[in-house]
Write a protein that holds these residues in place. Structure first.
Motif, PDB file in Angstrom:
ATOM      1  N   VAL A 158      -5.635 -19.026  16.273  1.00  0.00           N
ATOM      2  CA  VAL A 158      -5.078 -18.418  15.193  1.00  0.00           C
ATOM      3  C   VAL A 158      -5.661 -18.033  13.980  1.00  0.00           C
ATOM      4  O   VAL A 158      -5.448 -16.939  13.302  1.00  0.00           O
ATOM      5  N   ILE A 159      -6.704 -18.886  13.598  1.00  0.00           N
ATOM      6  CA  ILE A 159      -7.227 -18.423  12.248  1.00  0.00           C
ATOM      7  C   ILE A 159      -8.261 -17.190  12.871  1.00  0.00           C
ATOM      8  O   ILE A 159      -8.478 -16.295  11.804  1.00  0.00           O
ATOM      9  N   VAL A 160      -8.927 -17.098  13.888  1.00  0.00           N
ATOM     10  CA  VAL A 160      -9.639 -15.871  14.140  1.00  0.00           C
ATOM     11  C   VAL A 160      -8.792 -14.840  14.379  1.00  0.00           C
ATOM     12  O   VAL A 160      -9.167 -13.630  13.811  1.00  0.00           O
ATOM     13  N   LEU A 161      -7.609 -14.952  14.729  1.00  0.00           N
ATOM     14  CA  LEU A 161      -6.576 -13.816  14.771  1.00  0.00           C
ATOM     15  C   LEU A 161      -6.234 -13.181  13.277  1.00  0.00           C
ATOM     16  O   LEU A 161      -6.297 -12.113  13.026  1.00  0.00           O
ATOM     17  N   MET A 162      -5.980 -14.169  12.565  1.00  0.00           N
ATOM     18  CA  MET A 162      -5.707 -14.035  11.040  1.00  0.00           C
ATOM     19  C   MET A 162      -6.723 -13.151  10.530  1.00  0.00           C
ATOM     20  O   MET A 162      -6.745 -12.099   9.855  1.00  0.00           O
ATOM     21  N   VAL A 163      -7.934 -13.676  10.564  1.00  0.00           N
ATOM     22  CA  VAL A 163      -9.334 -13.106   9.898  1.00  0.00           C
ATOM     23  C   VAL A 163      -9.496 -11.441  10.343  1.00  0.00           C
ATOM     24  O   VAL A 163      -9.848 -10.633   9.759  1.00  0.00           O
ATOM     25  N   TRP A 164      -9.185 -11.585  11.792  1.00  0.00           N
ATOM     26  CA  TRP A 164      -9.378 -10.047  12.619  1.00  0.00           C
ATOM     27  C   TRP A 164      -8.389  -9.020  11.900  1.00  0.00           C
ATOM     28  O   TRP A 164      -8.832  -7.943  11.546  1.00  0.00           O
ATOM     29  N   PHE A 165      -7.066  -9.774  11.926  1.00  0.00           N
ATOM     30  CA  PHE A 165      -5.938  -8.645  11.188  1.00  0.00           C
ATOM     31  C   PHE A 165      -6.497  -8.590   9.660  1.00  0.00           C
ATOM     32  O   PHE A 165      -5.967  -7.379   9.220  1.00  0.00           O
ATOM     33  N   TYR A 166      -7.052  -9.616   9.210  1.00  0.00           N
ATOM     34  CA  TYR A 166      -7.492  -9.316   7.759  1.00  0.00           C
ATOM     35  C   TYR A 166      -8.475  -8.189   7.342  1.00  0.00           C
ATOM     36  O   TYR A 166      -8.259  -7.327   6.709  1.00  0.00           O
ATOM     37  N   LEU A 167      -9.531  -8.363   8.709  1.00  0.00           N
ATOM     38  CA  LEU A 167     -10.466  -7.028   8.680  1.00  0.00           C
ATOM     39  C   LEU A 167      -9.900  -5.881   8.897  1.00  0.00           C
ATOM     40  O   LEU A 167     -10.364  -4.829   8.152  1.00  0.00           O
ATOM     41  N   PHE A 168      -8.847  -5.847   9.799  1.00  0.00           N
ATOM     42  CA  PHE A 168      -8.393  -4.680   9.900  1.00  0.00           C
ATOM     43  C   PHE A 168      -7.661  -4.012   8.811  1.00  0.00           C
ATOM     44  O   PHE A 168      -7.640  -2.622   8.457  1.00  0.00           O
ATOM     45  N   GLY A 169      -6.865  -4.892   8.202  1.00  0.00           N
ATOM     46  CA  GLY A 169      -6.120  -4.350   7.020  1.00  0.00           C
ATOM     47  C   GLY A 169      -7.213  -3.965   5.998  1.00  0.00           C
ATOM     48  O   GLY A 169      -6.720  -2.760   5.368  1.00  0.00           O
ATOM     49  N   ILE A 170      -8.262  -4.515   5.696  1.00  0.00           N
ATOM     50  CA  ILE A 170      -9.146  -4.056   4.592  1.00  0.00           C
ATOM     51  C   ILE A 170     -10.022  -2.633   5.286  1.00  0.00           C
ATOM     52  O   ILE A 170      -9.971  -1.725   4.318  1.00  0.00           O
ATOM     53  N   ILE A 171      -9.966  -2.475   6.409  1.00  0.00           N
ATOM     54  CA  ILE A 171     -10.466  -1.250   6.770  1.00  0.00           C
ATOM     55  C   ILE A 171      -9.582   0.164   6.681  1.00  0.00           C
ATOM     56  O   ILE A 171      -9.662   0.995   6.235  1.00  0.00           O
ATOM     57  N   VAL A 172      -8.313  -0.301   7.176  1.00  0.00           N
ATOM     58  CA  VAL A 172      -7.262   0.710   7.059  1.00  0.00           C
ATOM     59  C   VAL A 172      -6.830   1.155   5.667  1.00  0.00           C
ATOM     60  O   VAL A 172      -6.899   2.466   5.389  1.00  0.00           O
ATOM     61  N   LEU A 173      -6.908   0.197   4.781  1.00  0.00           N
ATOM     62  CA  LEU A 173      -6.586   0.291   3.321  1.00  0.00           C
ATOM     63  C   LEU A 173      -8.076   1.057   2.539  1.00  0.00           C
ATOM     64  O   LEU A 173      -7.783   2.045   1.754  1.00  0.00           O
ATOM     65  N   LEU A 174      -9.163   0.667   3.019  1.00  0.00           N
ATOM     66  CA  LEU A 174     -10.330   1.570   2.615  1.00  0.00           C
ATOM     67  C   LEU A 174     -10.365   2.922   2.923  1.00  0.00           C
ATOM     68  O   LEU A 174     -10.787   3.850   2.194  1.00  0.00           O
ATOM     69  N   GLY A 175      -9.684   3.129   4.239  1.00  0.00           N
ATOM     70  CA  GLY A 175      -9.659   4.527   4.718  1.00  0.00           C
ATOM     71  C   GLY A 175      -8.678   5.406   3.676  1.00  0.00           C
ATOM     72  O   GLY A 175      -9.135   6.443   3.415  1.00  0.00           O
ATOM     73  N   GLY A 176      -7.637   4.720   3.243  1.00  0.00           N
ATOM     74  CA  GLY A 176      -6.676   5.386   2.418  1.00  0.00           C
ATOM     75  C   GLY A 176      -7.363   5.624   0.902  1.00  0.00           C
ATOM     76  O   GLY A 176      -7.118   6.858   0.534  1.00  0.00           O
ATOM     77  N   VAL A 177      -7.995   4.492   0.508  1.00  0.00           N
ATOM     78  CA  VAL A 177      -8.637   4.639  -0.856  1.00  0.00           C
ATOM     79  C   VAL A 177      -9.685   5.770  -0.608  1.00  0.00           C
ATOM     80  O   VAL A 177      -9.992   6.727  -1.707  1.00  0.00           O
ATOM     81  N   LEU A 178     -10.480   5.931   0.456  1.00  0.00           N
ATOM     82  CA  LEU A 178     -11.456   6.850   0.494  1.00  0.00           C
ATOM     83  C   LEU A 178     -10.889   8.516   0.454  1.00  0.00           C
ATOM     84  O   LEU A 178     -11.356   9.340  -0.133  1.00  0.00           O
ATOM     85  N   ASN A 179      -9.683   8.349   0.804  1.00  0.00           N
ATOM     86  CA  ASN A 179      -9.098   9.791   1.122  1.00  0.00           C
ATOM     87  C   ASN A 179      -8.617  10.147  -0.427  1.00  0.00           C
ATOM     88  O   ASN A 179      -8.923  11.329  -0.946  1.00  0.00           O
ATOM     89  N   ALA A 180      -7.995   9.298  -1.015  1.00  0.00           N
ATOM     90  CA  ALA A 180      -7.418   9.512  -2.395  1.00  0.00           C
ATOM     91  C   ALA A 180      -8.754   9.985  -3.358  1.00  0.00           C
ATOM     92  O   ALA A 180      -8.935  10.894  -4.273  1.00  0.00           O
ATOM     93  N   TYR A 181     -10.059   9.044  -3.155  1.00  0.00           N
ATOM     94  CA  TYR A 181     -11.151   9.362  -4.027  1.00  0.00           C
ATOM     95  C   TYR A 181     -11.587  10.641  -3.810  1.00  0.00           C
ATOM     96  O   TYR A 181     -12.041  11.385  -4.879  1.00  0.00           O
ATOM     97  N   LEU A 182     -11.667  11.142  -2.443  1.00  0.00           N
ATOM     98  CA  LEU A 182     -12.446  12.420  -2.181  1.00  0.00           C
ATOM     99  C   LEU A 182     -11.469  13.480  -2.641  1.00  0.00           C
ATOM    100  O   LEU A 182     -11.898  14.572  -2.958  1.00  0.00           O
ATOM    101  N   HIS A 183     -10.276  13.379  -2.397  1.00  0.00           N
ATOM    102  CA  HIS A 183      -9.260  14.409  -3.137  1.00  0.00           C
ATOM    103  C   HIS A 183      -9.317  14.616  -4.598  1.00  0.00           C
ATOM    104  O   HIS A 183      -9.390  15.655  -4.953  1.00  0.00           O
ATOM    105  N   GLU A 184      -9.411  13.397  -5.135  1.00  0.00           N
ATOM    106  CA  GLU A 184      -9.556  13.493  -6.836  1.00  0.00           C
ATOM    107  C   GLU A 184     -10.944  14.206  -7.214  1.00  0.00           C
ATOM    108  O   GLU A 184     -10.919  15.021  -7.955  1.00  0.00           O
ATOM    109  N   ARG A 185     -12.076  13.751  -6.269  1.00  0.00           N
ATOM    110  CA  ARG A 185     -13.232  14.493  -6.641  1.00  0.00           C
ATOM    111  C   ARG A 185     -13.314  16.111  -6.273  1.00  0.00           C
ATOM    112  O   ARG A 185     -13.653  16.668  -7.095  1.00  0.00           O
ATOM    113  N   THR A 186     -12.638  16.106  -5.369  1.00  0.00           N
ATOM    114  CA  THR A 186     -12.380  17.747  -5.039  1.00  0.00           C
ATOM    115  C   THR A 186     -11.760  18.595  -6.181  1.00  0.00           C
ATOM    116  O   THR A 186     -11.827  19.569  -6.633  1.00  0.00           O
ATOM    117  N   ILE A 187     -10.651  17.810  -6.704  1.00  0.00           N
ATOM    118  CA  ILE A 187      -9.655  18.638  -7.743  1.00  0.00           C
ATOM    119  C   ILE A 187     -10.889  18.674  -8.928  1.00  0.00           C
ATOM    120  O   ILE A 187     -10.664  19.769  -9.566  1.00  0.00           O
TER     121      ILE A 187
END
Length: 282
Positions: A242-271
């Motif tokens: 269960v601990i491994v599952l939670m850590v795996w989900f946590y890493l997945f959450g970080i990756i998903v959020l980083l992708g969204g932050v990257l989109n916003a950052y690149l969009h702002e730099r383009t503007i």
């Protein structure tokens, strides 16, 4: 190199503003809550679609650490043996409630990344989250059905040339490409629809690519790490998986959020680049 360091610092500051690591912990919690109701929901769909437990587990085996896979496999088999059609509604309600909370966390993070203050009332906010969650469920169901239908179509087509066996070898070799494409499409839709502003697909492609390949890389490294150490059971006992599952989900959450932050950052730099290129405000 001179521009890379300031850009990295600026990106990290945006991560801090969004609270990527805190919201990723929320995502991991809601993923855990929604996982087994969703498995219950999928089990009850087996009778309506050409699916079995192996096809459901096939989506997991390529990414999950061995401990996570065995935990999900054992629980899935238990659900199959205690199959009850009346539990379908419970699975749907439980999954929608928990998974829509996870979508809310992603939406909150993306709004912060784009500097948006939500103006929608709570009921509308929740309704849109549920709709987006249902869309993600449909993507998962398509992800389950596509390999089945694709293999059947491929076998039928290549049988005319007497090379169906060669097709099966190619299909198994490149099977992960199909799951990667579906994962990319799901992230593309999430990054497009979750923020409370108009976002074009061309502005979310890089974040979706980053998260698709980033999650595969992180999952592979984490699986290797867990398999090499093998001390989770010693440290946490029966809760190790269960601990491994939670850590795996946590890493997945970080990756998903980083992708969204990257989109916003690149969009702002383009503007900003276009603004400076036009000489600023007239």
């Amino acid at each position: 190199m001179k521009k890379l360091i300031p850009a990295t610092i600026e990106f990290y500051e945006r991560m801090e503003k969004v609270d990527v690591f805190g919201l990723a912990a929320q995502l991991a919690y809601f993923f855990l809550l929604s996982l087994f109701p969703f498995l219950l929901f999928l089990v009850n769909l087996v009778g309506f679609f050409p699916l079995d437990e192996d096809m459901i587990l096939q989506l997991i085996v390529d990414y999950a650490p061995p401990q996570v896979y065995h935990l999900i496999e054992s629980n899935l088999l238990t659900l199959i043996h205690t199959h009850n059609g009346g539990l379908l509604s419970i699975g749907i309600i439980g999954t929608l409630w928990a998974a829509s909370n996870g979508v809310n966390a992603v939406t909150k993070a993306l709004n912060r990344a784009y500097g948006i203050r939500p103006k929608r009332i709570f009921i509308v906010y929740r309704f849109l989250s549920i709709l987006l969650t249902i869309g993600m469920f449909l993507v998962v169901i398509v992800a389950l059905l596509l390999p089945v239908s694709g293999r059947m179509i491929g076998e039928y087509f290549f049988s005319f040339f007497g090379s169906s066996h060669e097709f099966l070898q190619i299909w198994e070799t490149f099977r992960w490409v199909t799951s990667s494409i579906i994962f990319f499409i799901a992230l593309l839709a999430l990054y497009k629809l979750a923020p409370h502003r108009r976002v074009y697909f061309r502005n979310v492609v890089w974040g979706a690519l980053f998260s698709t390949f980033g999650f595969q890389l992180v999952s592979w490294v984490f699986s290797f790490y867990v398999s090499s150490l093998r001390n989770y059971s010693t440290m946490y006992g029966s809760l190790g998986a269960v601990i491994v599952l939670m850590v795996w989900f946590y890493l997945f959450g970080i990756i998903v959020l980083l992708g969204g932050v990257l989109n916003a950052y690149l969009h702002e730099r383009t503007i900003r680049k276009n603004f400076n290129g036009n000489g600023g405000a007239k």
